[in-house]
Write a protein that holds these residues in place. Sequence first.
Motif, PDB file in Angstrom:
ATOM      1  N   UNK A  29     -18.026 -15.218   3.072  1.00  0.00           N
ATOM      2  CA  UNK A  29     -19.219 -14.374   3.025  1.00  0.00           C
ATOM      3  C   UNK A  29     -20.431 -15.107   2.469  1.00  0.00           C
ATOM      4  N   UNK A  30     -20.207 -15.999   1.518  1.00  0.00           N
ATOM      5  CA  UNK A  30     -21.351 -16.579   0.815  1.00  0.00           C
ATOM      6  C   UNK A  30     -21.545 -18.066   0.948  1.00  0.00           C
ATOM      7  N   UNK A 150     -14.864 -10.582   0.080  1.00  0.00           N
ATOM      8  CA  UNK A 150     -16.127 -10.339   0.781  1.00  0.00           C
ATOM      9  C   UNK A 150     -16.979  -9.323   0.027  1.00  0.00           C
ATOM     10  N   UNK A 151     -16.310  -8.285  -0.483  1.00  0.00           N
ATOM     11  CA  UNK A 151     -17.049  -7.278  -1.254  1.00  0.00           C
ATOM     12  C   UNK A 151     -17.627  -7.877  -2.530  1.00  0.00           C
ATOM     13  N   UNK A 152     -16.842  -8.706  -3.220  1.00  0.00           N
ATOM     14  CA  UNK A 152     -17.335  -9.344  -4.454  1.00  0.00           C
ATOM     15  C   UNK A 152     -18.501 -10.284  -4.158  1.00  0.00           C
ATOM     16  N   UNK A 153     -18.426 -10.977  -3.034  1.00  0.00           N
ATOM     17  CA  UNK A 153     -19.522 -11.882  -2.675  1.00  0.00           C
ATOM     18  C   UNK A 153     -20.824 -11.130  -2.478  1.00  0.00           C
ATOM     19  N   UNK A 154     -20.725  -9.851  -2.122  1.00  0.00           N
ATOM     20  CA  UNK A 154     -21.931  -9.048  -1.924  1.00  0.00           C
ATOM     21  C   UNK A 154     -22.814  -8.999  -3.159  1.00  0.00           C
ATOM     22  N   UNK A 155     -22.197  -9.038  -4.343  1.00  0.00           N
ATOM     23  CA  UNK A 155     -22.996  -9.015  -5.569  1.00  0.00           C
ATOM     24  C   UNK A 155     -23.844 -10.282  -5.691  1.00  0.00           C
ATOM     25  N   UNK A 156     -23.229 -11.443  -5.409  1.00  0.00           N
ATOM     26  CA  UNK A 156     -23.974 -12.711  -5.467  1.00  0.00           C
ATOM     27  C   UNK A 156     -25.069 -12.740  -4.413  1.00  0.00           C
ATOM     28  N   UNK A 157     -24.753 -12.248  -3.221  1.00  0.00           N
ATOM     29  CA  UNK A 157     -25.738 -12.268  -2.147  1.00  0.00           C
ATOM     30  C   UNK A 157     -26.887 -11.311  -2.430  1.00  0.00           C
ATOM     31  N   UNK A 158     -26.592 -10.192  -3.104  1.00  0.00           N
ATOM     32  CA  UNK A 158     -27.658  -9.244  -3.443  1.00  0.00           C
ATOM     33  C   UNK A 158     -28.604  -9.846  -4.479  1.00  0.00           C
TER      34      UNK A 158
END
Length: 414
Positions: A29-30, A150-158
């Motif tokens: 994801x990231x 993938x869900x955890x990567x969302x925090x870094x991407x946000x």
Amino acid sequence: MRFAPPSGPLRTLALATVANTVGTGLWLAGGALYLTRDVGLSPTSVGAGLTVAGLVGLTASVPLGGLADRWDPRTLRAALQVGQALVAAAYLLVDSLATFLVVAVPEALLAAGNLAVRAALVAAVGGPSGRVHAFATLRAVANLGISAGTALAGFALALDTHRAYQMLVVGNAATYLLSAALLLRLPAQAPGGAPRRAGVARRGGPLRDGWFLAVSGASAVLGTHVTVLVLVVPLWTVGRTGAPPPVVSAVLLVNTVLTVLLAVRLSRGADTAAPAARKLRRAGLVLAAACPLYAVTAGLPVLPAVALLLVATAVWTVGDLWHGTAGAGLAYDLAPPGAIGAYQGADGLLAGLAQALGRGLLTLLVLGGGGVGWLVLGGLYAAVGLAAPALARRAVASRPAPEPTGAGQPVAPG
């Protein structure tokens, strides 16, 4: 439904798989955004670098798989994952295309070799009658791990900050170490899942076993369904059906959920070559049946198109799951008892080559050819699936005769 396997080695292996695949989800994801937005590489450079590294990495499949035929695959895989942790952490040092390649190439070598060693470890843990079931169980839990990552990567991407991307890299590296620690909780495993016996393994190894390569090549062609789902279908969804981009997530979610729910159930009956080949035929025909469903979506209004995309993906996923277990069953059963790791490495080599070539060819075929392209792809899948049982029969017939054991019992193939 109970997803966790019963207490024992398979559960430990499942926990190690979850840990490992959470990191996979983080990086899938990231990783590309880290390299482009934070490091500053161009998307073209990242794509080209990953392609080169991936092709070089495939050369490790057979040699490292062969090591698992001589050493304890549990310890070997744990050591590889420690190496992967170090390489994953080295992405913190990347600041140019040159340093990116210095990190990406060994990462790809370790990853390709680890896949072959993992297959040998699954064979050792599951045994001849349980290895396909174990493969399917681990595939189901891997999807859970990737989804969580993938869900955890969302925090870094946000957050989209340098520190957030660094934490993503560190998190990926840490999951390899956790997975390695869990693997070492397994009991020591016999190399290759079975002892070597004279006269069983082919001279020259898997790369000279023509009928095995023919079966594995057929499986590799059908295995390009992964590229179709994660690359071609998203581009088709947005570019040809007019559906909004979030529909892509819904399509992939259907695949993930059905994989978790059905992977173990659809794995039954693929432990030996003949039934596995029939299941591979079934997989090719189901994938072929999904192709015209995808093709029709381009001529529909948005809502019916989205509904049909989801239906087509459900059909596609059944073919995907049948292919996965059938391919595993064939690769295991057609391998000589003392060379499971090497043969799994050769199977992975062909699968990797098919994926590498498929990215460009399938995109050109489907996105360039439209509905006709989908029909051509479906015809290819159907033809390969129909050929699988005959190829498997020739592969079985060409195997050297097993020698009797010390107890006077024949050695079971694969």
